[in-house]
Design an enzyme around this catalytic site. Sequence first.
Site, PDB file in Angstrom:
ATOM      1  N   SER A 135       0.842  -1.243   0.074  1.00 59.33           N
ATOM      2  CA  SER A 135      -0.072  -0.053  -0.024  1.00 59.33           C
ATOM      3  C   SER A 135       0.773   1.244  -0.142  1.00 59.33           C
ATOM      4  CB  SER A 135      -0.840  -0.055   1.208  1.00 59.33           C
ATOM      5  OG  SER A 135      -1.641   1.176   1.433  1.00 59.33           O
ATOM      6  N   TYR A 158      -1.900   5.935  -4.561  1.00 59.59           N
ATOM      7  CA  TYR A 158      -3.009   6.711  -4.403  1.00 59.59           C
ATOM      8  C   TYR A 158      -2.004   8.175  -5.025  1.00 59.59           C
ATOM      9  CZ  TYR A 158      -5.844   4.366  -1.133  1.00 59.59           C
ATOM     10  OH  TYR A 158      -6.673   3.663  -0.653  1.00 59.59           O
ATOM     11  N   THR A 184      -5.258   2.893  -7.672  1.00 64.93           N
ATOM     12  CA  THR A 184      -6.348   2.936  -6.961  1.00 64.93           C
ATOM     13  C   THR A 184      -7.320   4.144  -7.615  1.00 64.93           C
ATOM     14  OG1 THR A 184      -5.709   1.784  -5.050  1.00 64.93           O
ATOM     15  CG2 THR A 184      -7.817   3.144  -4.742  1.00 64.93           C
ATOM     16  N   LYS A 259      -7.204  -0.374 -10.534  1.00 65.87           N
ATOM     17  CA  LYS A 259      -7.954  -0.817  -9.497  1.00 65.87           C
ATOM     18  C   LYS A 259      -8.913  -0.034  -8.797  1.00 65.87           C
ATOM     19  CE  LYS A 259      -6.793  -2.566  -4.505  1.00 65.87           C
ATOM     20  NZ  LYS A 259      -7.832  -1.486  -3.904  1.00 65.87           N
ATOM     21  N   HIS A 283     -12.799  -1.927  -3.244  1.00 66.69           N
ATOM     22  CA  HIS A 283     -11.986  -1.357  -1.877  1.00 66.69           C
ATOM     23  C   HIS A 283     -12.520  -2.078  -0.777  1.00 66.69           C
ATOM     24  CE1 HIS A 283      -9.540   2.575  -1.295  1.00 66.69           C
ATOM     25  NE2 HIS A 283      -9.660   1.716  -0.181  1.00 66.69           N
TER      26      HIS A 283
HETATM   27  C1  GLV Z   1      -6.974   2.143   2.587  1.00 64.95           C
HETATM   28  O1  GLV Z   1      -6.557   2.085   1.608  1.00 64.95           O
HETATM   29  C2  GLV Z   1      -8.068   2.368   3.036  1.00 64.95           C
HETATM   30  O2  GLV Z   1      -9.073   2.501   2.345  1.00 64.95           O
HETATM   31  O3  GLV Z   1      -8.385   2.369   4.281  1.00 64.95           O
END
Ligand code: GLV
Length: 389
Positions: A135, A158, A184, A259, A283
């Site tokens: 992540s 991100y 994402t 994603k 998600h």
């Molecule tokens: C992390 O990506 C979350 O959505 O908490």
Amino acid sequence: MRRLCCRFPLSYQPFDCPEVFSASGTCQRMEITNVMEYEAIAKEKLPKMVYDYYASGAEDEWTLQENREAFSRILFRPRILIDVSKIDMAATVLGFKISMPIMIAPTAMQKMAHPDGEYATARAASAAGTIMTLSSWATSSVEEVASTGPGIRFFQLYVYKDRNVVEQLVRRAEKAGFKAIALTVDTPRLGRREADIKNRFTLPPFLTLKNFEGLNLGKMDKTDDSGLASYVAGQIDRSLSWKDVKWLQSITSLPILVKGVLTAEDASLAIQNGAAGIIVSNHGARQLDYVPATITALEEVVKSAQGRVPVFLDGGVRRGTDVFKALALGASGVFIGRPVVFSLAAEGEVGVRKVLQMLRDEFELTMALSGCVSLKDITRNHIITSSRL
Ligand code: GLV
């Protein structure tokens, strides 16, 4: 009421003892027989704020439940009298050979679950011969994870408002040997996770979002809301659009997996805009509530992709049978998220290894009992979805 065990000294307990007291108060060895059982142990061990952060979904958590329930509405059409004495589960993902089509999804802030955090996950993934996705919001940096040893790793991205930050990060991931970017695209704002709001969730002060440490973006302020929601509102680029997928390609040669795709229309756009693959994801049901389960959305995305790029899925995968169902509907592989953090909380690296092993064993058994000896044998005809029931 169950409470933490028992046979080990208290100082050793928080992360290493997978045992619990039964209701009668006697200490029992907890035999873990499926990946879901780690959640109860994690709940016992973790501070409420941390457990709630990992466990919760958005708003009514309809999609959270549906991510599981939709799998249970798919049944098998097994074939019999096929020699299944040898089963080959090997898969190829973006040209990388892995031992099974089960990979690790990005989950944030893993050192809240266990002091070894992302290190443990990276080691467990390598030992299992599969891919870990790190992540952006990891509590270990790309360089630190790379230092754990060889392994095929993807980096989840991100996009921050400050594009210099993104460029630096992508270059660091490339340099550290990461093999793909999972971009994402479903988080222009953070979904409303009510437990995080009630708990005033924030990253514990002894941890940082390690990839952003030197950039003054590694800390999360405590706010009257979810600290993460406020962080996202301050830093993440709400204006992100398809042109930015092109921009990302201009700054990296790594393949980009988009994603967060849930529709045929967006699958086509992702391909038109140069995606090397698609991850059907909601998600972990943490963004927009009342979107379909990913296993429900998968088939329309697969049809739209027409084999031009591989389609993957995350969300609700807890059994080897789920992996098989996703592959039967056209996925090239699946990613698992919460089972990793819960097993990490319970038993560190050992727990994550066990999760991967249990899913591998269950998937192999499902293949055998369905009459499939390699991934290419798994077809749409091996399952019945509810519309056909
Ligand atoms: C992390 O990506 C979350 O959505 O908490």
